[in-house]
Design an enzyme around this catalytic site. Sequence first.
Site, short mmCIF file in Angstrom:
data_model
loop_
_atom_site.label_atom_id
_atom_site.label_comp_id
_atom_site.label_asym_id
_atom_site.label_seq_id
_atom_site.Cartn_x
_atom_site.Cartn_y
_atom_site.Cartn_z
N TRP A 136 0.82 -1.21 0.00
CA TRP A 136 0.00 0.00 0.00
C TRP A 136 0.85 1.26 0.00
O TRP A 136 0.52 2.23 -0.70
CB TRP A 136 -0.99 -0.02 1.16
CG TRP A 136 -2.08 -1.01 0.94
CD1 TRP A 136 -2.34 -2.15 1.64
CD2 TRP A 136 -3.06 -0.98 -0.11
NE1 TRP A 136 -3.41 -2.82 1.10
CE2 TRP A 136 -3.88 -2.12 0.02
CE3 TRP A 136 -3.32 -0.08 -1.16
CZ2 TRP A 136 -4.93 -2.40 -0.84
CZ3 TRP A 136 -4.38 -0.36 -2.02
CH2 TRP A 136 -5.18 -1.50 -1.86
N LYS B 299 -12.39 -1.77 7.92
CA LYS B 299 -11.58 -2.74 8.67
C LYS B 299 -12.11 -2.88 10.10
O LYS B 299 -12.54 -3.94 10.51
CB LYS B 299 -10.12 -2.30 8.70
CG LYS B 299 -9.54 -1.92 7.35
CD LYS B 299 -9.44 -3.09 6.38
CE LYS B 299 -8.76 -2.68 5.10
NZ LYS B 299 -8.60 -3.77 4.15
N ASP C 204 -1.12 6.80 7.29
CA ASP C 204 -2.18 5.97 6.71
C ASP C 204 -2.47 4.85 7.70
O ASP C 204 -1.71 3.90 7.85
CB ASP C 204 -1.69 5.41 5.37
CG ASP C 204 -2.70 4.49 4.69
OD1 ASP C 204 -3.70 4.12 5.32
OD2 ASP C 204 -2.47 4.12 3.52
#
Length: 400
Positions: free
Chosen positions: A112, A226, A201
């Site tokens: 990511w 999540k 992040d």
Amino acid sequence: MRPINFGAGPSALPDSVLQEACKGLLDFKGTGIGVAEISHRSKEFTSLVAELENNIRSQLDVPPTHKIIFTQGGGTGQFSAVVLNMLARHRLLYPDLSDEQRVMDYVITGSWSKKAAEEARRVGGGASVHVAVDARKDSKPFDGIPAHKDFSFSADPALIYYCENETVDGVQFSNNPDSPASFPFHLLSEGRKGLLPLVGDHSSSFMSRKIPHLADHAVIFAGAQKNIGPAGLTILIVRQDCVVDVDAAAKLGAAPVPITMSFKAIADAGSLYNTPSTLPLYIASLVLERSKGLGGVEYFEIINGKKAGKVYAALKEGEEKGVFRSKVREGSGSWMNVVFDVLGDNAESKFLASAESQGMKALKGHRSVGGIRISLYNAITEEQTDKVVAYMKEFIAQNS
């Protein structure tokens, strides 16, 4: 009984929240109108947004220097929005610098953060991307957090990006400041003046444990799917000096920022500039209210630490017996996503099929890396974790 969803996202939600959400789909706060139908301008819905913000602020100890805003587009959308907003801020601070003199620092520890850096190169205009560290060595897969001595930050970058938890690769910065796998916050303060342009992040670990040095961050962002709610909602914690007039920056030469990506436009409208993701916001509010009742982030930090410890202990036992092989170096393993290989011909398929027959689903690793991935988000209970641990030990006994 419902199967246990160990998927990496969209991920499991608490049964009690889903049951309450069903009621809200028909009648939201006694209005007789469902939450997916009601006006986002109604007093009932605007109060929900305020309650959700207060729950995040209180549970994470977000200081008044930072705004909490809600938007759409997920973490991937913020790969672009963060670049555009932070470059606009940098333009306002340093209008005389050329595009080529503007630098963005990226810490690359997994798939990511690699994608985030690629997007920065794509939308950053003439600004350059400086890789402060790359965890890959000799073209090997991402398998851990680099040593602090390997980090090299720019003197005055427009932003410094890191991904706290890499969902695909199972790598996470340690929350123990004394660990060599912790984020090197101390390196950021050396010889630097002014506020840090630090961007965290936290998409796959948000609300699972406290955020170290939260007040030092310029931006923290997270997709909801999540630990918080369904896909479609993105949560941002933005320091007020980063909520800038992007149109004023554009007049000085910065790239125009789409209105739905402008931190200032969203913040000024109380996260209601356009129609938000009403149902994900509602479910997120139920999740955070439940979290508060359980003891907040402190509660989940304790429980999540226990869950991860149990799974890693079983994984280590499997490694010693030649059944499993961890994909991540010890000390860098994620609390949220435990990744490993099952050794032997057709052993992985056997592991997955037998687990599914026992009601444990979505254990297959990301398509780019394969293997097994056990995601242990907040909604996964300690009892459910014990079940997958018992299964791992049973599989070890049968195949060692």
